[in-house]
Design an enzyme around this catalytic site. Structure first.
Site, PDB file in Angstrom:
ATOM      1  NE  ARG A 221      41.137  46.711  62.074  1.00 13.76           N
ATOM      2  CZ  ARG A 221      41.659  47.914  62.283  1.00 13.76           C
ATOM      3  NH1 ARG A 221      42.974  48.034  62.454  1.00 13.76           N
ATOM      4  NH2 ARG A 221      40.889  48.983  62.317  1.00 13.76           N
ATOM      5  CG  HIS A 269      46.739  49.088  67.592  1.00 16.17           C
ATOM      6  ND1 HIS A 269      45.690  48.203  67.633  1.00 16.17           N
ATOM      7  CD2 HIS A 269      46.458  49.930  66.565  1.00 16.17           C
ATOM      8  CE1 HIS A 269      44.807  48.510  66.702  1.00 16.17           C
ATOM      9  NE2 HIS A 269      45.257  49.561  66.038  1.00 16.17           N
TER      10      HIS A 269
END
Length: 306
Positions: A221, A269
């Site tokens: 994250r 990502h």
């Protein structure tokens, strides 16, 4: 069994066939009386416009199943009182393991040293994997899968989690030993979730605990990392490199200094994408469990945030 599909419109064409194939007994819908649905399948971005979804009308829903592993965008929704389950599937774990193993091997072997310029650099010989210390922050499903992949090659793996709960074959450290976990990490892999306790955890003080030349991999994250502190450590030549797959703002803005820094590699990502072929059966199993009154898989602990 009627199931409401609460995800951005493009997701419907991708997910509906896979979900119906995995669970042919469901009636999958994008509209209808909320009280008539037995479950909700959710992905961030619904509804459009940045608004939070209102779960109150879904009075008979026995499950809200997230299609994402991270649930930080929904877990704080005060209208959500139904059981919430996050996505954990074999494909996601395998993808994350391959990403972390690949980038760890790149820096372990020093692949970037061998430029094709006619210079014979035979003094740059890496140690064996057993001599390279890797620390993983976050030892949930993904952390354990990554640790298993690294151990399979021979790396010396230390895991850190708030609880320090034992993981077979991995040296585990708990909350009080974070400085120790960082201080020995030649390669640091952050797989921590986004919670109030983890936000900004890797700040200037803690990044300074890493050994000189250490490599940071962050496919967990973006909120865990202090961007400015990382850039300062890289600019001082203390840290060797950072490979970043997640960011505080996504897509990463084109003007962000990470794009231009010689010691930063940006991946968009992609470390652990939810793949429909492996995720749809997990959703199907949880839908059946909800209808049968059996324990749900990967139930989110609201207090912990994951």
């Amino acid at each position: 069994m009627r199931v409401f599909f609460a995800a951005p419109p493009p997701s419907w064409d991708r997910w509906a066939p896979a979900l119906r194939a995995a669970c042919p007994e469901i009636e999958l819908c994008r509209e209808g009386d909320p009280a008539g649905f037995d479950a909700v399948i959710y992905a961030p971005g619904y509804p459009a416009g940045g608004q939070e979804m209102d779960f109150r009308p879904f009075t008979n829903a026995r499950l809200v199943q997230s299609l994402w592993a991270g649930v930080e965008r929904i877990v704080g929704n005060e209208t959500l009182t139904q059981p919430l389950c996050r996505m954990v599937d074999p494909g996601l774990a395998q993808g994350m393991s391959e990403w972390c193993l690949g980038w760890t091997m790149r820096f372990h072997l020093g692949m970037d040293h061998y430029r094709q310029d006619g210079v014979w650099r035979n003094t740059l010989v890496p140690p064996l994997a057993s001599g390279r210390k890797v620390t993983i922050l976050g030892m949930g499903e993904l952390g354990r899968a990554v640790a298993a992949a690294l151990r399979g090659v021979g790396f010396a793996v230390t895991g850190w989690s708030a609880s320090g709960r034992a993981v077979p074959g991995v040296r585990m450290l708990g909350a009080a030993a974070l400085a120790q976990a960082l201080g020995q990490a030649e390669v640091l892999i952050s797989l921590l979730p986004d919670t109030p306790q983890t936000r900004g955890l890797l700040d200037a003080r803690r990044l300074a605990m890493l050994p000189r030349g250490a490599v940071l991999l962050n496919p967990g994250r973006g909120t865990v990392l202090d961007d400015d502190a990382l850039l300062a450590e890289l600019n001082s030549n203390r840290l060797g490199h950072a490979v970043l797959d997640v960011f505080r703002a996504e897509p990463l803005p084109p003007a962000h200094p990470f794009w231009r820094h010689q010691r930063v590699t940006v991946t968009p990502h992609v470390a652990a994408e939810t793949r429909r072929s492996t995720a749809a059966p997990v959703v199907a199993e949880n839908l059946r469990r909800a209808m049968d009154g059996r324990p749900l898989l990967h139930l989110v602990d609201r207090a912990r945030g994951y």
